[in-house]
Design a protein around this motif. Structure first.
Motif, PDB file in Angstrom:
ATOM      1  N   ALA A   1      64.810 -26.164  14.726  1.00  0.00           N
ATOM      2  CA  ALA A   1      63.873 -27.096  14.692  1.00  0.00           C
ATOM      3  C   ALA A   1      64.347 -28.612  15.285  1.00  0.00           C
ATOM      4  CB  ALA A   1      62.752 -27.752  13.616  1.00  0.00           C
TER       5      ALA A   1
ATOM      6  N   ILE B   1      58.000 -33.254  14.228  1.00  0.00           N
ATOM      7  CA  ILE B   1      58.725 -32.024  13.356  1.00  0.00           C
ATOM      8  C   ILE B   1      57.633 -32.152  11.937  1.00  0.00           C
ATOM      9  CG2 ILE B   1      60.471 -31.382  12.079  1.00  0.00           C
ATOM     10  CD1 ILE B   1      62.588 -32.472  14.310  1.00  0.00           C
TER      11      ILE B   1
ATOM     12  N   ARG C   1      54.990 -29.778  13.363  1.00  0.00           N
ATOM     13  CA  ARG C   1      54.881 -28.498  13.412  1.00  0.00           C
ATOM     14  C   ARG C   1      55.086 -28.078  11.807  1.00  0.00           C
ATOM     15  NH1 ARG C   1      60.239 -27.705  17.355  1.00  0.00           N
ATOM     16  NH2 ARG C   1      58.757 -28.872  18.242  1.00  0.00           N
TER      17      ARG C   1
END
Lengths: 266, 244
Positions: free
Chosen positions: B213, B220, B223
């Motif tokens: 990632a 992040i 996500r």
């Protein structure tokens, strides 16, 4: 072009490491002095019992001990300097700094010169006082003997570093053992002709045999053994070139295998 | 301008793939965090950037130059601080730093060392043996060593590991201060998510040698539908999925 600043900084670091470690300083003088005293007195004893049938033997032996120590100290200067970096976990700091390997080796060669110089002075004094042996009997040949043995000590030091890099901490003891692996072939205390044929071939392929043969010749008939000195120097040039290549090759190899960081951090 | 450009770098040790096709760009003044479990490949990556490990494939360019060909030139403008290395313990702090200032061929090395001792608030330690320092003091001395050459690329490998929260906070503030005043490109590894959130502009999660990632910490977290980076870390560490 190697930088004097970098070499002197590395050298200063090694000097500090020694100066601040009394045990290391003690060890620097202890073993050579013990060796000189024990073997010197053993020879004196044999000489006295043999009714003078060992003329000059004591000088051969003491000369051998002092000169052999120069090879050993020179090798130790290179190998132990490297090990100091391993033991202090400083190796990564050095190898990831803008230090050329010629500068790194140059500094450890200087450590070797200092170690040889210091112990030689002490041993020469003891030999003179205890056995009446004057190291300067060798006159100018002495420079040739010392130079050749130190050069070969550097070669053995480089080989020691390469083996430690390649095989890790388990190979550390080789830093002390390697000079003694070649000692039987170096003919330190006996003529090369004493060795079996196959060992003689190996002996003549290494510079120390020429130095010690030259030393005995010099002591026996007071002649300057330049032929031996030149042959030893020629061999040393070849060995240094091979050691330099071996070191470069080993560095490439350990960088590929990740061993450089392993030996530095484990 | 990109200070560090890593393209498709991979490193295998025998059959073990430590780093697997990683590409990273770090610009001047940018701080990129590398996150991952132990053995994820972070330190191997750092060591490849320093030229201590040779990549199996791919390229590393620093200041637009290939590390394989211009190692010394690059290392003069790069520095690092890692928990895996130490300065010799029986040498005083000042001497250790002075020696490294000379290895990096700094002009006026003594002046530089005094300047850094002051900056890191460790002037009182200058005559102490490095081996007698506490973990926090050692970290600051190692950071001083890492700043000797005013690096344009600074690699920090777990600089706050084993520090108490107070000292860790001081170290973080110091790094933030350096970012503002000197603007080096920084690659930062840590297991401390607070470090990462406070210090890094961008984060790369590395797992099993691959980037799983990438993005800002906020991106992040969004996500992965998590509120904090710790949970993202755990999620990735326990996942065997392909890169996200």
């Amino acid at each position: 072009m190697p930088s004097f600043t970098v070499i002197s900084a590395l050298l200063y670091r090694y000097i500090l490491l020694y100066a601040r470690n009394r045990i290391r300083l003690f060890e620097l003088f202890f073993w050579p002095i013990v060796q000189l005293l024990v073997w010197g007195f053993v020879t004196s004893y044999l000489q006295s019992k043999g009714g003078g049938s060992f003329p000059r033997f004591i000088t051969f032996l003491i000369g051998g001990i002092i000169l052999w120590d120069s090879l050993f100290r020179s090798q130790q200067g290179v190998a132990i300097s490297f090990l100091e970096d391993v033991w202090t976990r400083n190796l990564i700091n050095i190898f990831a700094a803008p230090v050329r390997m010629s500068e790194y080796l140059g500094a450890s060669f200087c450590v070797g010169i200092l170690r040889v110089g210091l112990t030689a002075i002490v041993l020469a004094l003891i030999a003179l006082l205890a056995y009446g042996f004057n190291l300067f009997e060798f006159k100018f040949s002495l420079i040739g003997f010392y130079a050749n043995l130190m050069l070969f000590g550097w070669v053995l030091g480089i080989v020691s570093i390469c083996l430690i890099l390649r095989f890790g901490h388990s190979a550390e003891s080789l830093a002390w053992a390697i000079p003694f692996m070649i000692q039987p072939f170096a003919a330190v205390f006996y003529d090369v002709s004493t060795l079996p044929g196959w060992m003689q071939h190996i002996a003549w392929a290494m510079p120390p045999a020429y130095v010690f043969e030259g030393m005995r010749k010099c002591l026996a008939d007071d002649s300057a053994p330049w032929e031996y000195v030149i042959k030893a120097a020629t061999l040393n040039v070849c060995y240094l070139a091979i050691a330099g290549w071996f070191f470069a090759r080993t560095l490439t190899n350990v960088r590929e295998k990740g061993l450089l960081t392993k030996v530095s951090t484990s | 301008m990109s200070i560090l450009s890593i393209k498709h770098i991979a490193k295998s040790f025998g059959t073990f793939r430590a780093v697997d096709d990683i590409s990273i760009e770090v610009a001047a003044g940018e701080t990129v965090g590398l996150l991952g479990v132990n053995g994820a490949g972070k330190t191997t990556l750092m060591n490849m950037i320093l030229g201590l490990i040779t990549p199996t494939s791919g390229s590393i360019n620093v200041f637009g130059k290939d590390i394989a060909k211009h190692r010394l030139e690059i290392l003069r403008r790069t520095n690092f601080c890692t928990t895996y290395a130490a300065l010799p313990g029986n040498v005083p702090v000042f001497s250790n730093l002075l020696i490294f200032a000379k290895l990096y061929q700094i002009d006026q090395p003594k002046k530089k060392v005094y300047e850094l001792l002051e900056l890191l608030e460790i002037t009182s330690l200058k005559d102490k043996l490095t081996g007698t320092l506490s973990a926090g003091e050692s970290t600051r001395v190692n950071l001083a060593k890492a700043l000797l050459n005013d690096p344009e690329l600074l690699l920090l490998d777990e600089p706050t590991a084993s520090l108490d929260p107070d000292i860790a906070d001081k170290v973080r503030k110091l790094i933030i201060h350096l970012q503002k005043t000197r603007k080096p490109a920084v690659l930062y590894t840590s297991h401390n998510m607070r470090d990462i959130e406070e210090v890094c502009d961008r984060v790369l999660f590395i797992h099993q040698g691959k980037i799983h990632a990438a993005g800002t910490t906020a991106e992040i977290k969004e996500r992965f539908s998590e509120e904090n980076l710790d949970d993202v870390f755990i999620k990735i560490a326990r996942s065997d999925k392909q890169p996200i």
